[in-house]
Write a protein that holds these residues in place. Structure first.
Motif, PDB file in Angstrom:
ATOM      1  N   THR A 247       0.794  -1.160   0.240  1.00 55.74           N
ATOM      2  CA  THR A 247      -0.326  -0.329  -0.032  1.00 55.74           C
ATOM      3  C   THR A 247       0.906   1.377  -0.027  1.00 55.74           C
ATOM      4  O   THR A 247       2.038   1.221   0.674  1.00 55.74           O
ATOM      5  N   LEU A 248       0.324   1.905  -0.199  1.00 57.57           N
ATOM      6  CA  LEU A 248       1.552   3.570  -0.705  1.00 57.57           C
ATOM      7  C   LEU A 248       0.472   4.470  -0.472  1.00 57.57           C
ATOM      8  O   LEU A 248      -0.849   4.833  -0.026  1.00 57.57           O
ATOM      9  N   GLY A 249       2.005   5.030   1.061  1.00 60.18           N
ATOM     10  CA  GLY A 249       1.002   6.403   1.726  1.00 60.18           C
ATOM     11  C   GLY A 249       2.010   7.068   1.588  1.00 60.18           C
ATOM     12  O   GLY A 249       3.204   7.450   0.620  1.00 60.18           O
ATOM     13  N   ASP A 250       2.223   7.933   2.976  1.00 61.65           N
ATOM     14  CA  ASP A 250       3.588   8.757   2.769  1.00 61.65           C
ATOM     15  C   ASP A 250       4.581   8.162   2.711  1.00 61.65           C
ATOM     16  O   ASP A 250       4.562   6.782   3.535  1.00 61.65           O
ATOM     17  N   ILE A 251       6.271   8.782   2.446  1.00 62.42           N
ATOM     18  CA  ILE A 251       6.985   7.922   2.300  1.00 62.42           C
ATOM     19  C   ILE A 251       7.867   7.804   3.281  1.00 62.42           C
ATOM     20  O   ILE A 251       8.905   6.744   4.342  1.00 62.42           O
ATOM     21  N   THR A 252       7.125   8.333   4.947  1.00 64.26           N
ATOM     22  CA  THR A 252       7.816   8.133   6.046  1.00 64.26           C
ATOM     23  C   THR A 252       6.969   7.447   7.082  1.00 64.26           C
ATOM     24  O   THR A 252       7.338   7.064   8.136  1.00 64.26           O
ATOM     25  N   ILE A 253       5.188   6.963   6.534  1.00 68.36           N
ATOM     26  CA  ILE A 253       4.890   5.590   6.967  1.00 68.36           C
ATOM     27  C   ILE A 253       5.083   4.255   6.205  1.00 68.36           C
ATOM     28  O   ILE A 253       4.088   3.822   7.335  1.00 68.36           O
ATOM     29  N   THR A 254       4.857   4.589   5.406  1.00 69.79           N
ATOM     30  CA  THR A 254       4.647   3.378   4.687  1.00 69.79           C
ATOM     31  C   THR A 254       5.722   2.910   4.395  1.00 69.79           C
ATOM     32  O   THR A 254       6.846   2.512   3.794  1.00 69.79           O
ATOM     33  N   GLY A 255       5.923   1.163   4.876  1.00 69.19           N
ATOM     34  CA  GLY A 255       6.171   0.385   5.869  1.00 69.19           C
ATOM     35  C   GLY A 255       6.537  -0.984   4.347  1.00 69.19           C
ATOM     36  O   GLY A 255       5.494  -1.275   3.283  1.00 69.19           O
ATOM     37  N   GLY A 256       7.902  -1.468   3.830  1.00 70.20           N
ATOM     38  CA  GLY A 256       8.018  -2.057   3.135  1.00 70.20           C
ATOM     39  C   GLY A 256       7.792  -3.548   3.403  1.00 70.20           C
ATOM     40  O   GLY A 256       8.275  -4.094   4.200  1.00 70.20           O
ATOM     41  N   ILE A 257       8.292  -4.437   2.085  1.00 68.75           N
ATOM     42  CA  ILE A 257       8.019  -6.116   2.950  1.00 68.75           C
ATOM     43  C   ILE A 257       8.913  -6.586   2.242  1.00 68.75           C
ATOM     44  O   ILE A 257       8.963  -6.262   1.029  1.00 68.75           O
ATOM     45  N   GLU A 258      10.312  -7.648   3.164  1.00 70.70           N
ATOM     46  CA  GLU A 258      11.155  -8.147   1.450  1.00 70.70           C
ATOM     47  C   GLU A 258      10.151  -9.718   0.405  1.00 70.70           C
ATOM     48  O   GLU A 258       9.523  -9.962   1.366  1.00 70.70           O
ATOM     49  N   SER A 259      10.819  -9.022  -0.111  1.00 74.55           N
ATOM     50  CA  SER A 259      10.086  -9.790  -1.604  1.00 74.55           C
ATOM     51  C   SER A 259      10.827 -10.088  -2.682  1.00 74.55           C
ATOM     52  O   SER A 259      11.094  -8.983  -2.800  1.00 74.55           O
ATOM     53  N   ASP A 260      10.342 -10.806  -3.375  1.00 76.28           N
ATOM     54  CA  ASP A 260      11.122 -11.151  -4.930  1.00 76.28           C
ATOM     55  C   ASP A 260       9.885 -10.777  -5.669  1.00 76.28           C
ATOM     56  O   ASP A 260      10.329 -11.787  -6.731  1.00 76.28           O
ATOM     57  N   ALA A 261       8.343 -10.774  -5.733  1.00 76.85           N
ATOM     58  CA  ALA A 261       7.568 -10.451  -6.394  1.00 76.85           C
ATOM     59  C   ALA A 261       7.670  -9.267  -7.169  1.00 76.85           C
ATOM     60  O   ALA A 261       7.676  -8.464  -6.836  1.00 76.85           O
ATOM     61  N   ASP A 262       8.835  -9.515  -8.362  1.00 77.78           N
ATOM     62  CA  ASP A 262       8.794  -8.250  -9.614  1.00 77.78           C
ATOM     63  C   ASP A 262       7.508  -8.134 -10.886  1.00 77.78           C
ATOM     64  O   ASP A 262       7.885  -7.302 -11.513  1.00 77.78           O
ATOM     65  N   THR A 263       6.776  -9.167 -10.372  1.00 76.16           N
ATOM     66  CA  THR A 263       5.883  -9.318 -12.203  1.00 76.16           C
ATOM     67  C   THR A 263       4.414  -8.817 -11.318  1.00 76.16           C
ATOM     68  O   THR A 263       4.716  -9.998 -10.220  1.00 76.16           O
ATOM     69  N   MET A 264       3.309  -8.454 -11.833  1.00 75.19           N
ATOM     70  CA  MET A 264       1.808  -8.727 -11.416  1.00 75.19           C
ATOM     71  C   MET A 264       1.405 -10.530 -10.890  1.00 75.19           C
ATOM     72  O   MET A 264       1.247 -10.661 -10.136  1.00 75.19           O
ATOM     73  N   GLU A 265       2.093 -11.178 -11.839  1.00 78.41           N
ATOM     74  CA  GLU A 265       1.576 -12.764 -11.047  1.00 78.41           C
ATOM     75  C   GLU A 265       2.308 -12.750 -10.363  1.00 78.41           C
ATOM     76  O   GLU A 265       1.878 -13.930  -9.660  1.00 78.41           O
ATOM     77  N   LYS A 266       3.529 -13.016  -9.998  1.00 77.53           N
ATOM     78  CA  LYS A 266       4.098 -13.346  -8.460  1.00 77.53           C
ATOM     79  C   LYS A 266       3.741 -12.468  -7.387  1.00 77.53           C
ATOM     80  O   LYS A 266       3.513 -13.039  -6.365  1.00 77.53           O
ATOM     81  N   ILE A 267       2.613 -11.266  -7.689  1.00 74.74           N
ATOM     82  CA  ILE A 267       1.747 -10.521  -6.290  1.00 74.74           C
ATOM     83  C   ILE A 267       1.455 -11.381  -6.193  1.00 74.74           C
ATOM     84  O   ILE A 267       1.177 -11.282  -5.405  1.00 74.74           O
ATOM     85  N   VAL A 268       0.220 -11.664  -7.297  1.00 73.33           N
ATOM     86  CA  VAL A 268      -0.550 -12.444  -7.476  1.00 73.33           C
ATOM     87  C   VAL A 268      -0.535 -13.720  -6.213  1.00 73.33           C
ATOM     88  O   VAL A 268      -1.415 -14.142  -5.604  1.00 73.33           O
ATOM     89  N   GLU A 269       0.354 -14.498  -6.742  1.00 74.86           N
ATOM     90  CA  GLU A 269       0.684 -15.577  -6.159  1.00 74.86           C
ATOM     91  C   GLU A 269       1.240 -15.376  -4.244  1.00 74.86           C
ATOM     92  O   GLU A 269       0.977 -16.344  -3.724  1.00 74.86           O
ATOM     93  N   GLU A 270       1.732 -14.479  -4.030  1.00 80.95           N
ATOM     94  CA  GLU A 270       2.503 -13.828  -3.030  1.00 80.95           C
ATOM     95  C   GLU A 270       1.342 -13.906  -1.606  1.00 80.95           C
ATOM     96  O   GLU A 270       1.080 -13.963  -0.728  1.00 80.95           O
TER      97      GLU A 270
END
Length: 301
Positions: A247-270
């Motif tokens: 999810t995208l919000g302010d850069i100061t509060i938006t946390g990322g997750i470690e991931s190898d999903a670099d395509t939309m198909e991989k995101i769906v799987e994840e």
């Protein structure tokens, strides 16, 4: 007798298009609240479908906190230009400079709540009577209380106990002068629905959603991006991780997750294996059990 069946994505699309057309039929000056995030991109795509071959009849409205991801802002500008629609930008920095709001201080300071005043000022200035958002009921318990047409009083505030019934898909947008509505056409979509649809429709999204190398620090149990707005604590260090953002919000509060999903198909799987909500990495939602609902009552998205 022949029978016609819709798959579930077509049903969700049809429902959202119906709501968007109802907004256009019942309100005089509606806008789409656009952040450059996947949900507002989806709503804009659905609006394009709803009124094709005509141009989208809604302006895009964005509340710029001044702490947004540069990639999201560039995506916003490019899409508005491509669609040929008006882009309205409300500035939180301007609200701070003019004394409308006071900036928070400290390690976990955020401009998230400050958006409320800027948004309500922009709605009043541009005489908006309906702001269409990409909120979904599966995101957070406060958003689960929303109707398709969410009434706001003349102070822009939301009372979850005083909303109108929507039996048989009858939507009531009548309001007194000074009041307005928020509309949520993708309320019934889940995160998985969104990604399945974006993938099916081959809709362009910001690269932030795809796994990539980025400098981050570990704070509040999530990977916060390094930026000019981040002040490091003595025990914090900058690391390079392959992450993506759900999810995208302010850069100061938006946390990322470690991931190898670099395509939309991989995101769906994840996403299909996720057990934490997508807003679980937003530090602004961790301030209290009712953080989102408190902000919404004051006029938040």
């Amino acid at each position: 007798m022949s029978q016609y069946y819709l798959n579930y994505l077509d049903e969700l699309e049809s429902e959202a298009i119906y709501i968007l057309r109802e907004v256009w039929a019942q309100f005089q000056n509606p806008v789409i609240l656009f952040s450059g995030g996947k949900d507002s991109i989806l709503v804009t795509h659905l609006a394009k479908k709803a009124f094709y071959p005509s141009k989208i009849p809604f302006a895009l409205m964005h509340v710029d906190t001044g702490h947004n991801f540069p990639e999201a802002l560039q995506f916003r500008d490019d899409l508005a230009k491509k669609l040929g629609v008006k882009l309205i930008v409300g500035s939180v920095q301007k609200s701070i400079d003019t004394g409308r709001v006071a900036e928070e201080k400290g390690k976990n300071a955020t401009r998230n709540a400050l958006q409320i005043t800027t948004l309500l000022d922009a709605i009043e200035e541009h005489k908006v009577d309906c702001a269409i958002g990409g909120g979904r009921r599966d995101e957070e318990k406060a958003r689960a209380k929303e109707r398709f047409f969410s009434h706001r009083d003349d102070f822009g505030q939301w009372d979850p106990k005083n909303q109108r019934p929507e039996l048989w898909n009858l939507l009531n947008g009548k309001h007194f002068e000074g009041e307005h509505f928020r509309a949520f056409p993708i309320s019934n979509w889940t995160e998985m629905d969104v990604w399945n649809y974006l993938t099916r429709e081959k809709i362009e999204i910001p690269s932030l959603y795809l796994a990539h190398e980025r400098e981050v620090i570990w704070r509040n149990d999530t990977w916060i991006p390094n930026s000019e707005f981040l002040k490091l604590e003595p025990n914090e260090k900058i690391e390079s991780k392959k992450i993506r953002f759900r999810t995208l919000g302010d850069i100061t509060i938006t946390g990322g997750i470690e991931s190898d999903a670099d395509t939309m198909e991989k995101i769906v799987e994840e996403v299909s294996t996720m057990r934490q909500t997508e807003r679980g990495n937003r530090s602004d939602d961790k301030r209290s059990e009712t953080a989102m609902e408190d902000r919404k009552k004051e006029g938040y998205f």
